[in-house]
Structure formats: C-alpha cells, structure tokens
Design an enzyme around this catalytic site. Structure first.
Site, PDB file in Angstrom:
ATOM      1  N   LYS A   1      -6.503  54.991  -6.130  1.00  0.00           N
ATOM      2  CA  LYS A   1      -5.979  54.632  -7.645  1.00  0.00           C
ATOM      3  C   LYS A   1      -5.188  53.220  -7.235  1.00  0.00           C
ATOM      4  O   LYS A   1      -4.309  52.992  -7.943  1.00  0.00           O
ATOM      5  CB  LYS A   1      -4.978  55.373  -7.929  1.00  0.00           C
ATOM      6  CG  LYS A   1      -5.610  56.743  -8.347  1.00  0.00           C
ATOM      7  CD  LYS A   1      -6.264  56.755  -9.849  1.00  0.00           C
ATOM      8  CE  LYS A   1      -7.003  58.100 -10.024  1.00  0.00           C
ATOM      9  NZ  LYS A   1      -7.844  57.860 -11.255  1.00  0.00           N
ATOM     10  N   ARG A   2      -5.590  52.196  -6.534  1.00  0.00           N
ATOM     11  CA  ARG A   2      -5.257  51.026  -5.830  1.00  0.00           C
ATOM     12  C   ARG A   2      -3.569  51.110  -5.912  1.00  0.00           C
ATOM     13  O   ARG A   2      -3.261  50.132  -6.224  1.00  0.00           O
ATOM     14  CB  ARG A   2      -5.624  49.949  -6.894  1.00  0.00           C
ATOM     15  CG  ARG A   2      -7.008  49.834  -7.428  1.00  0.00           C
ATOM     16  CD  ARG A   2      -8.451  50.065  -6.177  1.00  0.00           C
ATOM     17  NE  ARG A   2      -9.490  49.871  -6.568  1.00  0.00           N
ATOM     18  CZ  ARG A   2     -10.543  50.907  -6.347  1.00  0.00           C
ATOM     19  NH1 ARG A   2     -10.395  51.950  -5.877  1.00  0.00           N
ATOM     20  NH2 ARG A   2     -11.666  50.668  -6.618  1.00  0.00           N
TER      21      ARG A   2
ATOM     22  N   ALA B   1      -1.385  48.236  -7.580  1.00  0.00           N
ATOM     23  CA  ALA B   1      -2.005  47.864  -9.117  1.00  0.00           C
ATOM     24  C   ALA B   1      -0.795  48.136  -9.986  1.00  0.00           C
ATOM     25  O   ALA B   1      -0.997  48.213 -11.043  1.00  0.00           O
ATOM     26  CB  ALA B   1      -3.055  48.897  -9.281  1.00  0.00           C
TER      27      ALA B   1
ATOM     28  N   GLU C   1       6.619  43.507  -8.598  1.00  0.00           N
ATOM     29  CA  GLU C   1       8.213  43.590  -8.602  1.00  0.00           C
ATOM     30  C   GLU C   1       8.359  44.218  -7.223  1.00  0.00           C
ATOM     31  O   GLU C   1       9.277  43.878  -6.632  1.00  0.00           O
ATOM     32  CB  GLU C   1       8.166  44.548  -9.636  1.00  0.00           C
ATOM     33  CG  GLU C   1       8.137  44.270 -11.247  1.00  0.00           C
ATOM     34  CD  GLU C   1       8.487  44.911 -12.119  1.00  0.00           C
ATOM     35  OE1 GLU C   1       9.649  44.830 -12.596  1.00  0.00           O
ATOM     36  OE2 GLU C   1       7.700  46.183 -12.444  1.00  0.00           O
TER      37      GLU C   1
ATOM     38  N   GLU D   1       1.718  43.248 -17.754  1.00  0.00           N
ATOM     39  CA  GLU D   1       2.447  44.037 -18.817  1.00  0.00           C
ATOM     40  C   GLU D   1       2.584  43.308 -20.219  1.00  0.00           C
ATOM     41  O   GLU D   1       2.418  44.013 -21.123  1.00  0.00           O
ATOM     42  CB  GLU D   1       4.048  43.741 -18.422  1.00  0.00           C
ATOM     43  CG  GLU D   1       4.488  44.692 -17.306  1.00  0.00           C
ATOM     44  CD  GLU D   1       4.106  44.309 -15.640  1.00  0.00           C
ATOM     45  OE1 GLU D   1       3.244  43.199 -15.623  1.00  0.00           O
ATOM     46  OE2 GLU D   1       4.654  44.429 -14.633  1.00  0.00           O
TER      47      GLU D   1
HETATM   48  C1  1HE Z   1      -4.976  52.755 -12.025  1.00  0.00           C
HETATM   49  C2  1HE Z   1      -4.190  51.658 -12.052  1.00  0.00           C
HETATM   50  C3  1HE Z   1      -2.861  51.693 -12.670  1.00  0.00           C
HETATM   51  C4  1HE Z   1      -6.138  51.184 -11.178  1.00  0.00           C
HETATM   52  N1  1HE Z   1      -2.484  52.960 -12.983  1.00  0.00           N
HETATM   53  N2  1HE Z   1      -4.722  53.890 -12.563  1.00  0.00           N
HETATM   54  N3  1HE Z   1      -1.158  47.512 -13.898  1.00  0.00           N
HETATM   55  C5  1HE Z   1      -2.303  47.111 -14.570  1.00  0.00           C
HETATM   56  O1  1HE Z   1      -2.509  46.632 -15.576  1.00  0.00           O
HETATM   57  C6  1HE Z   1      -3.257  46.755 -13.435  1.00  0.00           C
HETATM   58  C7  1HE Z   1      -4.502  47.852 -13.688  1.00  0.00           C
HETATM   59  N4  1HE Z   1      -5.444  47.856 -12.653  1.00  0.00           N
HETATM   60  C8  1HE Z   1      -6.457  46.836 -12.647  1.00  0.00           C
HETATM   61  O2  1HE Z   1      -6.369  45.690 -13.356  1.00  0.00           O
HETATM   62  C9  1HE Z   1      -7.427  47.034 -11.511  1.00  0.00           C
HETATM   63  O3  1HE Z   1      -7.503  48.284 -11.233  1.00  0.00           O
HETATM   64  C10 1HE Z   1      -7.268  46.178 -10.365  1.00  0.00           C
HETATM   65  C11 1HE Z   1      -7.489  44.620 -10.297  1.00  0.00           C
HETATM   66  C12 1HE Z   1      -5.823  46.454  -9.590  1.00  0.00           C
HETATM   67  C13 1HE Z   1      -8.494  46.715  -9.031  1.00  0.00           C
HETATM   68  O4  1HE Z   1      -9.547  46.854  -9.712  1.00  0.00           O
HETATM   69  P1  1HE Z   1     -10.828  47.491  -9.040  1.00  0.00           P
HETATM   70  O5  1HE Z   1     -12.066  47.086  -9.672  1.00  0.00           O
HETATM   71  O6  1HE Z   1     -10.766  47.422  -7.508  1.00  0.00           O
HETATM   72  O7  1HE Z   1     -10.415  49.013  -9.511  1.00  0.00           O
HETATM   73  P2  1HE Z   1     -10.537  49.914 -10.695  1.00  0.00           P
HETATM   74  O8  1HE Z   1     -12.096  50.394 -10.908  1.00  0.00           O
HETATM   75  O9  1HE Z   1     -10.114  49.148 -11.767  1.00  0.00           O
HETATM   76  O10 1HE Z   1      -9.642  51.090 -10.609  1.00  0.00           O
HETATM   77  C14 1HE Z   1      -9.955  52.126  -9.451  1.00  0.00           C
HETATM   78  C15 1HE Z   1      -9.089  53.424  -9.978  1.00  0.00           C
HETATM   79  O11 1HE Z   1      -7.921  53.200  -9.991  1.00  0.00           O
HETATM   80  C16 1HE Z   1      -9.753  53.580 -11.313  1.00  0.00           C
HETATM   81  O12 1HE Z   1      -9.551  55.111 -11.559  1.00  0.00           O
HETATM   82  P3  1HE Z   1     -10.927  56.253 -11.782  1.00  0.00           P
HETATM   83  O13 1HE Z   1     -10.330  57.559 -11.671  1.00  0.00           O
HETATM   84  O14 1HE Z   1     -11.557  55.524 -12.732  1.00  0.00           O
HETATM   85  O15 1HE Z   1     -11.477  55.884 -10.191  1.00  0.00           O
HETATM   86  C17 1HE Z   1      -8.341  53.055 -12.164  1.00  0.00           C
HETATM   87  O16 1HE Z   1      -7.983  53.764 -13.315  1.00  0.00           O
HETATM   88  C18 1HE Z   1      -7.216  53.297 -11.239  1.00  0.00           C
HETATM   89  N5  1HE Z   1      -6.207  52.313 -11.485  1.00  0.00           N
HETATM   90  N6  1HE Z   1      -5.006  50.653 -11.327  1.00  0.00           N
HETATM   91  C19 1HE Z   1      -3.351  54.136 -13.282  1.00  0.00           C
HETATM   92  N7  1HE Z   1      -2.340  50.591 -12.529  1.00  0.00           N
HETATM   93  C20 1HE Z   1       8.123  49.366 -13.601  1.00  0.00           C
HETATM   94  S1  1HE Z   1       7.359  48.737 -14.773  1.00  0.00           S
HETATM   95  C21 1HE Z   1       5.882  48.308 -14.299  1.00  0.00           C
HETATM   96  C22 1HE Z   1       4.798  47.884 -15.361  1.00  0.00           C
HETATM   97  C23 1HE Z   1       3.545  47.771 -14.803  1.00  0.00           C
HETATM   98  O17 1HE Z   1       3.194  47.714 -13.422  1.00  0.00           O
HETATM   99  S2  1HE Z   1       2.479  47.259 -15.939  1.00  0.00           S
HETATM  100  C24 1HE Z   1       0.969  46.898 -15.062  1.00  0.00           C
HETATM  101  C25 1HE Z   1      -0.024  47.897 -14.458  1.00  0.00           C
END
Ligand code: 1HE
Length: 258
Positions: A25-26, A62, A112, A132
């Site tokens: 889940k990265r 992530a 963060e 975000e």
């Molecule tokens: C996740 C998350 C996550 C991956 N929560 N499950 N963060 C984001 O908006 C970033 C979201 N993530 C991404 O943009 C990409 O996943 C990455 C650039 C980090 C990596 O890409 P990649 O191609 O290597 O991986 P993927 O295929 O997108 O993800 C692999 C799995 O991890 C997939 O799950 P699966 O069950 O389909 O295999 C994704 O859903 C999961 N995954 N990122 C949940 N963030 C205190 S407030 C803070 C507010 C924030 O941090 S908002 C920003 C959130």
C-alpha cells in the site's frame, strides 16, 4: 528487533532504524500505523542516540491511507489531525535526531512525516507532492507548520493549488532535502549520517532538536538570551570539556575542507 503494526525497529549499534513495512500500500499511513509510529518513538531503546526512518518497497510513503478517510464530523476530524500531530511531534521533539532516507513518492502525509525529521536524504528516484489539494482536503499532519519552514509558503501554496510535483533535483534545490544521492543509496547515506550524529554529545543533539527551532521562532532579543542559556548549559557538561580538551591536546579531528 521488534515489529508491530506495519513498522519495524532494528538497532544498528546506537542507531535505531525504523522502517515502514507496508509496501503493498506504498506505506500509506493508516491510523494503526500512526499510533505504532508514536509508540516506537515513545519506547525507543535507551541505547539509541540517533534514528533512521525509511520505507520498504519502491516508495517512502504515499501519505494518509485514503481508504480510511470516512465521513468524519468536524470534532472527529480535529481529533484525527491531533493524533497525527502527537505522533509527528514525537518524531521532531522525541529522544533522538532522526534522519529520513527518502526514495520514490514522498507525498501528502508522507511529506509531512519527512518534514518532521531533522535531516532528509533523498535519492534520485524521489518526488514530492501534496495531492491534498486535488483530493479536496487539506494537510492535517503538521504540514502547514513544517513544510513552509523547508520551502517557503509560496512554494507550498503552488504545490497544493496546482498539484505541482517536484523531482529529486528540484526538490533538493527548493529545500526539501539536505542531501541528494544516487538512486538506491539513500539508506546507506542516512545510516552513515546517523552514526555520525550518534557520536555527538547528547546535550548538543538535544539543543539542536529542542532549543534551535524554538530560538528561531523567538524575537531576536529573546532568541539571543535563550541561546546564551543553552550555550552555557551545553559547555558546562563534562563531555563538552573533555571534547575541547582532546582538541587542544591534538587528539581530536580537525575540521576538514568540504
Ligand atoms: C493507497 C495509497 C493511499 C497507494 N491510501 N491506499 N495520498 C495520495 O493521494 C497519494 C496516492 N497514491 C498515489 O498517487 C500512488 O499510489 C503512488 C504515486 C504513491 C504510487 O504509485 P504506484 O503506481 O507505485 O502504486 P499504486 O498502484 O497507485 O498503488 C498500489 C496500492 O497501494 C493500491 O492498492 P491495491 O489494493 O489496488 O493494490 C493503492 O490503492 C494503494 N495506495 N496510495 C490508500 N494514500 C494527515 S492528512 C494527510 C493527507 C494526505 O496524505 S492526502 C494524500 C494521500
């Protein structure tokens, strides 16, 4: 070695190596992982003098686990953000300086978390973003306080308004990381730096973690006074006297040209 909720702690001499172990889940930060991170820093072994924070797999972190982002009312939202604050405050103001080893995604709450560390080492695969803005939310893990201190309010505003992503080179120039290293070497460099940090007098490290950021926030007159107090406390420690004596006796390393 200890392993709890998606996190691993190993001691390498005086360095505690803390690894996020949720690569599928990265290394997304679930509530359980945030609580586990807090517990790791609350219960670091006494022999730890510095720490490295790293992430397993292709990405450092992530950010917030979006699958847990349910509908919260305003009060619950505040509590959730405060839970992050408590954990990340322990990273910044905990027992030892923390060196983050960054690679791949350092995004959202992952950025963060990295910004709560004291030194950031990024390899060339690193990229930084604050998605975000496009997810319709706001930072909640201390990012609005810590990230502008690294890169300035204007850059953070741009990142959140436009979804701008910084690559490793531009990110280092902007101030996200103090070190930029070849791909795959961030951990080795971070460990070497942490070993160097662990060698410092503990009071010096304490002053850098706890006094310097507070002095930097104080009006100049108060900051200068606090500096004098901290300087006097640090130099009165027996370890400081021994280190200065060693230099004067020709037994300590000189400063080498960088
Ligand atoms: C996740 C998350 C996550 C991956 N929560 N499950 N963060 C984001 O908006 C970033 C979201 N993530 C991404 O943009 C990409 O996943 C990455 C650039 C980090 C990596 O890409 P990649 O191609 O290597 O991986 P993927 O295929 O997108 O993800 C692999 C799995 O991890 C997939 O799950 P699966 O069950 O389909 O295999 C994704 O859903 C999961 N995954 N990122 C949940 N963030 C205190 S407030 C803070 C507010 C924030 O941090 S908002 C920003 C959130």
């Amino acid at each position: 070695m200890s392993t709890t909720h998606d996190i691993k702690l190993e001691m390498h001499g005086a360095v505690a190596v803390i690894t996020l172990t949720r690569p599928a889940k990265r290394n997304a930060l679930s509530d359980g992982l945030i609580l586990a991170l807090r517990q790791v820093f609350e219960t670091l072994p006494r022999q730890a003098r510095a720490a490295v924070l790293t992430g397993e797999g292709e990405h450092f972190c992530a950010g917030l686990d979006l699958s847990e982002l349910q509908e919260r009312d305003a009060g619950q939202g505040v509590m959730h953000s405060r839970m992050w604050h408590a954990a990340l405050d322990l990273v910044q103001h905990g027992p030892v300086p923390v060196v983050a080893a960054l690679h791949g995604a350092v995004v959202g709450g992952g950025l963060e978390l990295a910004s709560a560390c004291h030194i950031r080492v990024a390899d060339e695969s690193t990229f930084y973003a604050l998605p975000e803005g496009s997810r319709g939310i706001f930072v909640g893990g201390g990012g609005s306080v810590r990230i502008p201190k690294l890169i300035g309010v204007a850059r953070m505003t741009d990142m959140m308004l436009t979804g701008r992503v910084y690559n490793a080179t531009d990110g280092e120039r902007a101030g996200f990381a103090q070190y930029l290293v070849p791909s795959g070497t961030a951990y080795d460099k971070a460990l070497a730096l942490a070993e160097r940090v662990a060698d410092n007098a503990p009071l010096t490290n304490y002053a850098l973690m706890h006094a310097l950021p507070r002095i930097a926030e104080q009006p100049a007159d108060q900051g200068l006074f606090t500096e004098s107090l901290m300087a006097a406390i640090a130099q009165s420690a027996p370890e400081a006297k021994a280190r200065v004596r060693a230099f004067l006796d020709g037994k300590a390393a000189k400063v080498q040209k960088g």
